[in-house]
Write a protein that holds these residues in place. Structure first.
Motif, PDB file in Angstrom:
ATOM      1  N   ARG A 229      66.379  50.321  84.486  1.00  0.00           N
ATOM      2  CA  ARG A 229      65.909  50.429  83.100  1.00  0.00           C
ATOM      3  C   ARG A 229      65.445  49.059  82.619  1.00  0.00           C
ATOM      4  O   ARG A 229      66.027  48.040  82.979  1.00  0.00           O
ATOM      5  CB  ARG A 229      67.055  50.938  82.224  1.00  0.00           C
ATOM      6  N   THR A 230      64.384  49.042  81.807  1.00  0.00           N
ATOM      7  CA  THR A 230      63.927  47.797  81.192  1.00  0.00           C
ATOM      8  C   THR A 230      63.672  48.027  79.706  1.00  0.00           C
ATOM      9  O   THR A 230      63.106  49.055  79.318  1.00  0.00           O
ATOM     10  CB  THR A 230      62.622  47.281  81.834  1.00  0.00           C
ATOM     11  N   ARG A 231      64.093  47.056  78.906  1.00  0.00           N
ATOM     12  CA  ARG A 231      63.814  47.077  77.478  1.00  0.00           C
ATOM     13  C   ARG A 231      63.348  45.690  77.027  1.00  0.00           C
ATOM     14  O   ARG A 231      63.769  44.671  77.582  1.00  0.00           O
ATOM     15  CB  ARG A 231      65.069  47.468  76.683  1.00  0.00           C
ATOM     16  N   THR A 232      62.480  45.679  76.026  1.00  0.00           N
ATOM     17  CA  THR A 232      61.993  44.430  75.440  1.00  0.00           C
ATOM     18  C   THR A 232      62.200  44.514  73.933  1.00  0.00           C
ATOM     19  O   THR A 232      61.781  45.501  73.301  1.00  0.00           O
ATOM     20  CB  THR A 232      60.505  44.218  75.755  1.00  0.00           C
TER      21      THR A 232
ATOM     22  N   GLY B 188      66.501  49.906  72.290  1.00  0.00           N
ATOM     23  CA  GLY B 188      65.770  51.158  72.167  1.00  0.00           C
ATOM     24  C   GLY B 188      64.334  50.975  72.627  1.00  0.00           C
ATOM     25  O   GLY B 188      63.985  49.964  73.241  1.00  0.00           O
ATOM     26  N   THR B 189      63.488  51.944  72.298  1.00  0.00           N
ATOM     27  CA  THR B 189      62.081  51.865  72.720  1.00  0.00           C
ATOM     28  C   THR B 189      61.123  51.766  71.534  1.00  0.00           C
ATOM     29  O   THR B 189      59.927  51.975  71.690  1.00  0.00           O
ATOM     30  CB  THR B 189      61.696  53.091  73.578  1.00  0.00           C
TER      31      THR B 189
ATOM     32  N   LYS C 283      50.475  39.852  67.481  1.00  0.00           N
ATOM     33  CA  LYS C 283      49.967  40.006  68.843  1.00  0.00           C
ATOM     34  C   LYS C 283      51.008  40.649  69.750  1.00  0.00           C
ATOM     35  O   LYS C 283      50.683  41.531  70.561  1.00  0.00           O
ATOM     36  CB  LYS C 283      49.553  38.642  69.406  1.00  0.00           C
ATOM     37  N   ILE C 284      52.240  40.236  69.593  1.00  0.00           N
ATOM     38  CA  ILE C 284      53.325  40.831  70.400  1.00  0.00           C
ATOM     39  C   ILE C 284      53.514  42.293  70.014  1.00  0.00           C
ATOM     40  O   ILE C 284      53.654  43.159  70.877  1.00  0.00           O
ATOM     41  CB  ILE C 284      54.636  40.043  70.227  1.00  0.00           C
ATOM     42  N   GLN C 285      53.495  42.569  68.710  1.00  0.00           N
ATOM     43  CA  GLN C 285      53.683  43.960  68.272  1.00  0.00           C
ATOM     44  C   GLN C 285      52.573  44.864  68.793  1.00  0.00           C
ATOM     45  O   GLN C 285      52.829  45.989  69.243  1.00  0.00           O
ATOM     46  CB  GLN C 285      53.716  44.031  66.746  1.00  0.00           C
ATOM     47  N   LYS C 286      51.344  44.361  68.759  1.00  0.00           N
ATOM     48  CA  LYS C 286      50.221  45.162  69.273  1.00  0.00           C
ATOM     49  C   LYS C 286      50.401  45.469  70.755  1.00  0.00           C
ATOM     50  O   LYS C 286      50.238  46.628  71.184  1.00  0.00           O
ATOM     51  CB  LYS C 286      48.903  44.419  69.061  1.00  0.00           C
ATOM     52  N   ALA C 287      50.759  44.441  71.533  1.00  0.00           N
ATOM     53  CA  ALA C 287      50.961  44.652  72.968  1.00  0.00           C
ATOM     54  C   ALA C 287      52.132  45.604  73.221  1.00  0.00           C
ATOM     55  O   ALA C 287      52.051  46.482  74.085  1.00  0.00           O
ATOM     56  CB  ALA C 287      51.202  43.307  73.661  1.00  0.00           C
ATOM     57  N   TYR C 288      53.200  45.438  72.448  1.00  0.00           N
ATOM     58  CA  TYR C 288      54.365  46.308  72.623  1.00  0.00           C
ATOM     59  C   TYR C 288      53.997  47.767  72.339  1.00  0.00           C
ATOM     60  O   TYR C 288      54.364  48.673  73.103  1.00  0.00           O
ATOM     61  CB  TYR C 288      55.505  45.876  71.703  1.00  0.00           C
ATOM     62  N   ASP C 289      53.278  47.992  71.266  1.00  0.00           N
ATOM     63  CA  ASP C 289      52.901  49.366  70.908  1.00  0.00           C
ATOM     64  C   ASP C 289      52.024  49.996  71.981  1.00  0.00           C
ATOM     65  O   ASP C 289      52.131  51.206  72.254  1.00  0.00           O
ATOM     66  CB  ASP C 289      52.184  49.374  69.560  1.00  0.00           C
ATOM     67  N   VAL C 290      51.167  49.201  72.607  1.00  0.00           N
ATOM     68  CA  VAL C 290      50.323  49.707  73.702  1.00  0.00           C
ATOM     69  C   VAL C 290      51.186  50.092  74.906  1.00  0.00           C
ATOM     70  O   VAL C 290      50.994  51.151  75.510  1.00  0.00           O
ATOM     71  CB  VAL C 290      49.261  48.662  74.102  1.00  0.00           C
ATOM     72  N   VAL C 291      52.132  49.234  75.249  1.00  0.00           N
ATOM     73  CA  VAL C 291      53.021  49.517  76.392  1.00  0.00           C
ATOM     74  C   VAL C 291      53.841  50.775  76.117  1.00  0.00           C
ATOM     75  O   VAL C 291      53.989  51.638  76.988  1.00  0.00           O
ATOM     76  CB  VAL C 291      53.939  48.319  76.680  1.00  0.00           C
TER      77      VAL C 291
ATOM     78  N   GLU D 164      60.841  50.563  80.655  1.00  0.00           N
ATOM     79  CA  GLU D 164      61.044  51.321  81.897  1.00  0.00           C
ATOM     80  C   GLU D 164      62.132  52.368  81.740  1.00  0.00           C
ATOM     81  O   GLU D 164      63.212  52.098  81.212  1.00  0.00           O
ATOM     82  CB  GLU D 164      61.433  50.360  83.021  1.00  0.00           C
ATOM     83  N   ASP D 165      61.821  53.569  82.226  1.00  0.00           N
ATOM     84  CA  ASP D 165      62.813  54.630  82.348  1.00  0.00           C
ATOM     85  C   ASP D 165      62.636  55.342  83.681  1.00  0.00           C
ATOM     86  O   ASP D 165      61.536  55.352  84.257  1.00  0.00           O
ATOM     87  CB  ASP D 165      62.656  55.656  81.217  1.00  0.00           C
ATOM     88  N   MET D 166      63.721  55.929  84.167  1.00  0.00           N
ATOM     89  CA  MET D 166      63.670  56.771  85.360  1.00  0.00           C
ATOM     90  C   MET D 166      63.401  58.208  84.952  1.00  0.00           C
ATOM     91  O   MET D 166      63.956  58.694  83.966  1.00  0.00           O
ATOM     92  CB  MET D 166      65.009  56.711  86.113  1.00  0.00           C
ATOM     93  N   VAL D 167      62.540  58.887  85.714  1.00  0.00           N
ATOM     94  CA  VAL D 167      62.270  60.299  85.463  1.00  0.00           C
ATOM     95  C   VAL D 167      62.473  61.102  86.741  1.00  0.00           C
ATOM     96  O   VAL D 167      62.329  60.581  87.847  1.00  0.00           O
ATOM     97  CB  VAL D 167      60.837  60.537  84.933  1.00  0.00           C
ATOM     98  N   ALA D 168      62.823  62.358  86.563  1.00  0.00           N
ATOM     99  CA  ALA D 168      62.906  63.311  87.667  1.00  0.00           C
ATOM    100  C   ALA D 168      61.903  64.422  87.406  1.00  0.00           C
ATOM    101  O   ALA D 168      61.730  64.854  86.255  1.00  0.00           O
ATOM    102  CB  ALA D 168      64.309  63.895  87.783  1.00  0.00           C
ATOM    103  N   MET D 169      61.224  64.851  88.453  1.00  0.00           N
ATOM    104  CA  MET D 169      60.282  65.965  88.313  1.00  0.00           C
ATOM    105  C   MET D 169      61.070  67.271  88.434  1.00  0.00           C
ATOM    106  O   MET D 169      61.613  67.598  89.490  1.00  0.00           O
ATOM    107  CB  MET D 169      59.196  65.881  89.373  1.00  0.00           C
ATOM    108  N   ILE D 170      61.140  67.991  87.321  1.00  0.00           N
ATOM    109  CA  ILE D 170      61.907  69.232  87.251  1.00  0.00           C
ATOM    110  C   ILE D 170      61.028  70.303  86.618  1.00  0.00           C
ATOM    111  O   ILE D 170      60.471  70.103  85.528  1.00  0.00           O
ATOM    112  CB  ILE D 170      63.198  69.043  86.438  1.00  0.00           C
ATOM    113  N   ASP D 171      60.873  71.419  87.308  1.00  0.00           N
ATOM    114  CA  ASP D 171      60.030  72.518  86.833  1.00  0.00           C
ATOM    115  C   ASP D 171      58.630  72.023  86.465  1.00  0.00           C
ATOM    116  O   ASP D 171      58.042  72.434  85.459  1.00  0.00           O
ATOM    117  CB  ASP D 171      60.674  73.227  85.625  1.00  0.00           C
TER     118      ASP D 171
END
Length: 339
Positions: free
Chosen positions: A210-213, A223-224, A232-240, A326-333
């Motif tokens: 997991r990653t958080r900024t 949180g996310t 400038k940081i806020q703009k980049a963060y919102d894009v990510v 960053e988050d981990m995801v599983a492909m389910i259904d």
């Protein structure tokens, strides 16, 4: 199928146990776990569907087994073996050793229901550790340098010795966060700093990631939906964050991995930050912190149900700041579910 393994996680997947000095041979319907006497008790109790063989000379014993079996061909993953170890085993037999890169990773790419449960538990434990880490950093982190902050992250993520870590945590401030795999420095944390933390722990040998900024302040959490005082940081963060959320919402089983990558990359590029997105969208997670599938711009891998991987877009502006979510995801259904 005839194959041999010497990677700990590959061996564990094959027979339910591994240690730092072992070989595993699968010869048709027979299998052998070869180790030395230090591991006799654990191996005989834990190894499943394989004969435990105790010998100080692992490679010599393996050669004897291969000669007795009279097999002609053996698969191996060349990425697992050192030249010396491979030659020690192969120079003394007439077996044809056929390289199969990523042999074990290919077998492990689709997780079983039990593996999915373990990975979900690992991710939940990791998320709880991030919450505890945010509280500790709020209360005691101001004035500490990245070395001390990283040490604290190791302690909390590991449950003070209860869990192994998936990897050494990344704790980076401001311009240091512009290095995707930043190493700690003497830079001290202060109010208003940008803080990036990338960390994970292991549960029953399976990894979380997991990653958080965030911006450091009295009430920050990992949180996310972080808020930053610099536009400038806020703009980049919102894009990510938009790229992160878009990929999770739109990833589907049946897509190629490069199509999932495009779900983050196209948005970041369109926003004008494409040159600062310097890595792939994600990677598989399991017994290894990096395994298949790789969510990259050239990957033709078909995404299937049961795969587990990260979604981790980022923007890194040298000398200024770096952002990753960053988050981990599983492909389910057919869809991506955050673990």
């Amino acid at each position: 199928m005839n194959y041999m393994l010497n990677n700990e996680n590959a061996i564990y997947y094959a027979c339910g146990y591994s240690c730092d000095n072992a070989l595993y041979l699968s010869l048709g319907s027979e299998a052998y776990f070869i180790t030395d006497s230090r591991y006799t008790i654990e191996a005989k109790a834990e190894v499943k569907n394989a004969e435990v063989v105790i010998d100080r000379d692992l490679y010599g014993r393996a050669v004897k087994i291969l000669k007795k079996s009279k097999i002609k061909k053996m698969l191996f993953d060349p990425k697992e073996w050192s030249v010396a170890a491979f030659q020690h085993l192969t120079d003394n037999t007439k077996v044809t050793f056929q390289p199969e890169p990523d042999f074990s990773h290919k077998r492990r790419i689709i997780k079983s229901d039990e593996e999915l449960k373990i990975l979900a538990k690992a991710a939940k434990l990791g998320a709880k550790a991030f919450s505890r880490l945010a509280k500790e950093f709020r209360q005691n982190g101001i004035g500490e340098n990245e070395f001390a902050l990283t040490h604290t992250a190791k302690s909390i993520l590991g449950g003070y010795g209860k869990y192994d870590l998936s990897f050494d945590p990344i704790v980076a401030l401001n311009a240091n966060a512009a290095k995707p795999h930043a190493l700690p420095t003497k830079k001290r944390m202060k109010e208003g700093d940008l803080l990036l933390v990338d960390a994970g722990l292991k549960y029953k040998r399976y990894c979380s990631d997991r990653t958080r900024t965030v911006q450091v302040g009295e009430k920050f959490t990992f949180g996310t939906k972080s808020k930053f005082s610099k536009k400038k940081i806020q703009k980049a963060y919102d894009v990510v964050r938009k790229a992160h959320d878009n990929a999770i919402a739109k990833a589907r089983s049946g897509m190629k991995a490069r199509e999932v990558d495009a779900l983050t990359r196209d948005l970041i590029t369109k926003a004008g930050f494409g040159e600062y997105y310097v890595h792939s969208t994600g990677h598989g997670v399991g017994l290894d912190i990096h395994e298949m599938p790789y969510i990259a711009s050239r990957s033709e891998t078909i995404i299937e149900d049961g795969m587990v991987y990260t979604i981790e877009p980022g923007i890194y502006i040298p000398g200024e700041f770096g952002i990753r979510i960053e988050d981990m995801v599983a492909m389910i259904d057919g869809k991506a579910v955050v673990l």
